[in-house]
Design an enzyme around this catalytic site. Structure first.
Site, mmCIF file in Angstrom:
data_model
loop_
_atom_site.group_PDB
_atom_site.id
_atom_site.type_symbol
_atom_site.label_atom_id
_atom_site.label_comp_id
_atom_site.label_asym_id
_atom_site.label_seq_id
_atom_site.Cartn_x
_atom_site.Cartn_y
_atom_site.Cartn_z
ATOM 1 N N HIS A 190 -53.866 22.020 -24.015
ATOM 2 C CA HIS A 190 -52.509 22.550 -24.181
ATOM 3 C C HIS A 190 -52.505 23.729 -25.161
ATOM 4 C CE1 HIS A 190 -48.312 22.296 -23.313
ATOM 5 N NE2 HIS A 190 -47.922 21.918 -24.524
ATOM 6 N N HIS A 193 -43.250 13.968 -24.505
ATOM 7 C CA HIS A 193 -43.899 14.592 -25.664
ATOM 8 C C HIS A 193 -44.252 13.534 -26.701
ATOM 9 C CE1 HIS A 193 -41.668 17.853 -23.714
ATOM 10 N NE2 HIS A 193 -42.544 18.690 -24.252
ATOM 11 N N ASP A 195 -47.125 15.900 -24.011
ATOM 12 C CA ASP A 195 -47.516 17.211 -24.544
ATOM 13 C C ASP A 195 -47.415 17.241 -26.069
ATOM 14 O OD1 ASP A 195 -47.663 17.832 -21.916
ATOM 15 O OD2 ASP A 195 -46.172 19.444 -21.953
ATOM 16 N N HIS A 240 -50.419 26.018 -29.568
ATOM 17 C CA HIS A 240 -49.170 25.932 -28.813
ATOM 18 C C HIS A 240 -48.544 27.315 -28.657
ATOM 19 C CE1 HIS A 240 -45.212 24.350 -27.477
ATOM 20 N NE2 HIS A 240 -45.955 23.354 -27.014
#
Length: 708
Positions: free
Chosen positions: A144, A245, A93, A148
């Site tokens: 995503h 991540h 991510d 964010h």
């Protein structure tokens, strides 16, 4: 020069002031604001974050909680899927990141593994090459959101905008769009909240498959490589979606842990692949349309430009602040040295021999429509404590009122009144010089009043034969009201404090028209006053400096002048001053390469602090407002308060050495919100006028008769 010769001077035809450039200034400010807003949005610093989607039905929440890590909410109810045994879907991510994503891709390549990267749209826009590399190496891209954003705290339109913008930049970078999406701040199915399910339902209605995770390594918290590896190993041969991540900070532990994790999984017979391949689904990609690809590329370019622009403005803000503060402190030190020197009663060249007798002085008063104040000016010149002979020459420059009649009506024997058709202030001064009888000449504006001891103090430095001109200390007489107080502060801090420094540095740029003493020899050497500029006093001073004469400042020579009483009047006055100063700087630009201190110091100072920094002042204000809106306002407010405090301390010292009351400083903070902006817009107007080659007409202001 004779009066007859002067009468042939005609006022030149002036072109109208430019107006269209304000549209360009406004357009520039709008573009700058747009770039800042885009950058703020891309960094999740601006945007709506309060209105949350409606809460999800309990059955949706229960269905997600009991289901697998890939959730389908495109229809009624919820469906989910789990990864089969001995298979892992590695997911990353928050990227792509220019530092950590390439290192993770290299690790995946060494192990022959594939993964799914849930990319933040803003990061894709910054690093489109990395998005293309992810796709080219057989990995998978997921959505995503663009910034964010926590989708549980935004409205439905912001939610759709977040995923739509991300789709477009992915399309612009790769030519594809993706069906996969993962909510920021989501994790495993059992940790999903009601608001998150509501956001997932909204995404499902748009056709997205929502990805969660079976195993959350929490690598973002940097728990250590061993803990990350342990958290990423499925138990008892089960399949799993593993969350890691590739951006958001130092991911060195993630890179090291991925290498060890893949080694362990390979030893245990696991297959590491993308999410859709692990679940046996079709490709996550959909071909992007031409419009989306073009729009995505344009958005990517715009964001990179806005990021670079914002970074540049941040540096400009920092540099401007440092230069302004350094200038203020440096000039305070020079002013302190100037005061010490003045108290010791000697100048840089040493004490000059005394005059055998007070020399005769000619005072020249150019006057155009000065009816309301000319009598007070003349009386202050005649009622002087100076013991030497003083003649006063009033040159009426084609006034349309009773200026000449008022001056003549005083019936004072030492006062002569000359009349000529309007030819401008320089022509009037040259007429007065031609009719003056003495070597020492004083020039005074028709709205200015001298104190009884002013003439004696003003000519004192001329005892030094190397001094060609002397600047007096100009004071604002009409200080009532906010505008008058602001100008009073400006005269004391911005003008007289600076002149002390210029005196020490040997680069005095202006002897003000309100009060200045000159040696006739110096005036003759430079050809008198020129009509080339609208700032004849600055032009003349620069010419005298270039001719090798010293120009000094005498703080005890006080002159009280009438300042503009309205914003419009102030604008016209400062517009003429600034435009004329630019003309004089351009006219004397060769001084920068000549011997002497004036060109290097004086012109350099004017260029930096009176042209370039004021032109950048709107940037400073916009960046300050931007920083308050998108970040923590306390640092900005603290910096502003600190800067105002330093200004106040400088103002207190300047007022103290000028023997003025410091109580006026209460208006200083307010000056930052109106007066400062007015002054830098004057500079913008003047620079554009000069660049366009428009010849500005003389800007007259209405006299109020402050001293009458």
């Amino acid at each position: 020069m004779s009066t007859t010769a002067t009468t042939r001077l005609q006022a030149p035809r002036r072109q109208p002031d430019p107006r269209g450039h304000w549209f360009l200034v406004l357009t520039g400010l709008l573009l700058m604001t747009g770039a800042l807003v885009l950058n703020g949005y891309a960094t999740n610093a601006v945007g709506e974050t309060h209105a949350a989607p409606a809460a999800s039905a309990d059955e949706d929440l229960a269905g997600v909680d009991r289901g697998g890590p890939l959730v389908n909410l495109t229809g009624k109810g919820s469906q989910s899927a789990r990864v089969p045994a001995k298979t892992v879907a590695l997911t990353f991510d928050d990227g792509p990141d220019p530092v950590w994503t390439p290192k993770l891709l290299d690790v995946l390549k060494r192990h022959g593994a594939k993964a799914t990267f849930f990319a933040v749209g803003a990061r894709v826009a910054e690093n489109p090459d990395l998005a293309r590399r992810i796709v080219a190496e057989g990995h998978e891209l997921g959505n995503h959101t663009y910034a964010h954003a926590d989708l549980t705290g935004v409205s439905a339109w912001r939610l759709r905008l977040e995923v739509s913008l991300t789709q477009k930049v992915i399309a612009g970078a790769t030519g594809f769009q993706t069906r996969l999406v993962r909510l920021p701040y989501s994790s495993t199915p059992e940790s999903v909240t009601g608001p998150q399910v509501a956001a997932m339902r909204e995404l499902g209605s748009a056709g997205y498959l929502v990805a969660l995770a079976d195993l959350d390594t929490k690598d973002w918290s940097k728990p250590g490589v061993d803990k990350i590896v342990k958290a990423g190993i499925p138990s008892q041969g089960r399949g799993a979606v593993i969350m890691m991540h590739d951006s958001g900070g130092d991911r060195a532990q993630t890179v090291a842990a991925l290498d060890r994790l893949l080694t362990r999984l390979d030893r245990d017979g696991y297959r590491a692949t993308t999410l859709t391949l692990a679940l046996g689904l079709g490709s996550a990609y959909l071909p992007a349309g031409g419009f989306d690809r073009v729009t995505g590329s344009a958005l990517s370019d715009a964001q990179r430009v806005s990021a670079a622009f914002t970074l540049t403005l941040s540096w400009v803000l920092a540099i401007a602040g440092v230069l302004t503060l350094a200038r203020l402190l440096f000039f305070l030190v020079l002013a302190w040295l100037h005061v010490r020197r003045a108290r010791r009663g000697r100048r840089r060249a040493g004490a000059a021999p005394p005059w055998p007798a007070p020399p005769a002085v000619s005072v020249i008063v150019p006057a155009y429509n000065e009816e309301v104040g000319i009598e007070a000016t003349i009386r202050s010149l005649v009622n002087t404590a100076y013991r030497g002979p003083v003649e006063v020459i009033v040159v009426d420059d084609g006034s349309s009122d009773a200026t000449a009649e008022r001056a003549t009506g005083l019936g004072l024997p030492q006062v002569r009144v000359l009349r000529q058709p309007n030819g401008g202030k320089p022509a009037a001064l040259n007429t007065g010089i031609a009719h003056a009888s003495h070597e020492i000449l004083i020039m005074v504006d028709g709205d200015t009043v001298f104190q009884p001891d002013t003439i004696g103090h003003l000519i004192e430095p001329l005892r030094d034969p190397g001094v060609g001109a002397v600047s007096g200390n100009t004071k604002v007489g009409n200080r009532r009201g906010m505008l008058g107080r602001w100008q009073h502060i400006e005269y004391v801090i911005g003008f007289n404090l600076d002149r002390r420094a210029f005196d020490l540095l040997g680069c005095m740029p202006t002897v003000p028209g309100a009060i200045g003493a000159f040696r006739r020899t110096a005036l003759a050497q430079v050809g008198g006053l020129s009509v080339d500029t609208l700032a004849e006093d600055t032009d003349l001073t620069m010419a005298i400096c270039r001719a090798g004469w010293r120009v000094v400042y005498e703080e005890k020579a006080l002159a009280w002048t009438e300042a503009p009483t309205s914003i419009g009047q102030l604008w016209r006055q400062r517009y003429r001053w600034c435009y004329g100063t630019l003309q004089a700087m351009w006219k004397h630009r060769r001084a920068a390469v000549e011997r002497g201190t004036f060109g290097r110091r004086g012109l350099g100072y004017l260029t930096l602090f009176q042209v370039l920094l004021p032109l950048l002042a709107p940037v400073v204000d916009v960046m300050a407002v931007y920083s308050v809106l998108v970040g923590d306002p306390l640092p900005v407010v603290a910096v502003w308060a600190g800067f105002v405090l330093v200004q106040a301390l400088a103002g207190w010292y300047a007022l103290r050495v000028d023997r003025e009351r410091a109580s006026v400083l209460w208006v200083l903070p307010l000056q930052q919100f109106v007066y400062r902006q007015l002054m830098y817009f004057v500079v913008i107007q003047s620079v554009v006028t000069a660049v366009l080659g428009v010849r500005l007409r003389w800007q007259t202001i209405r006299r109020e008769g402050t001293f009458s």
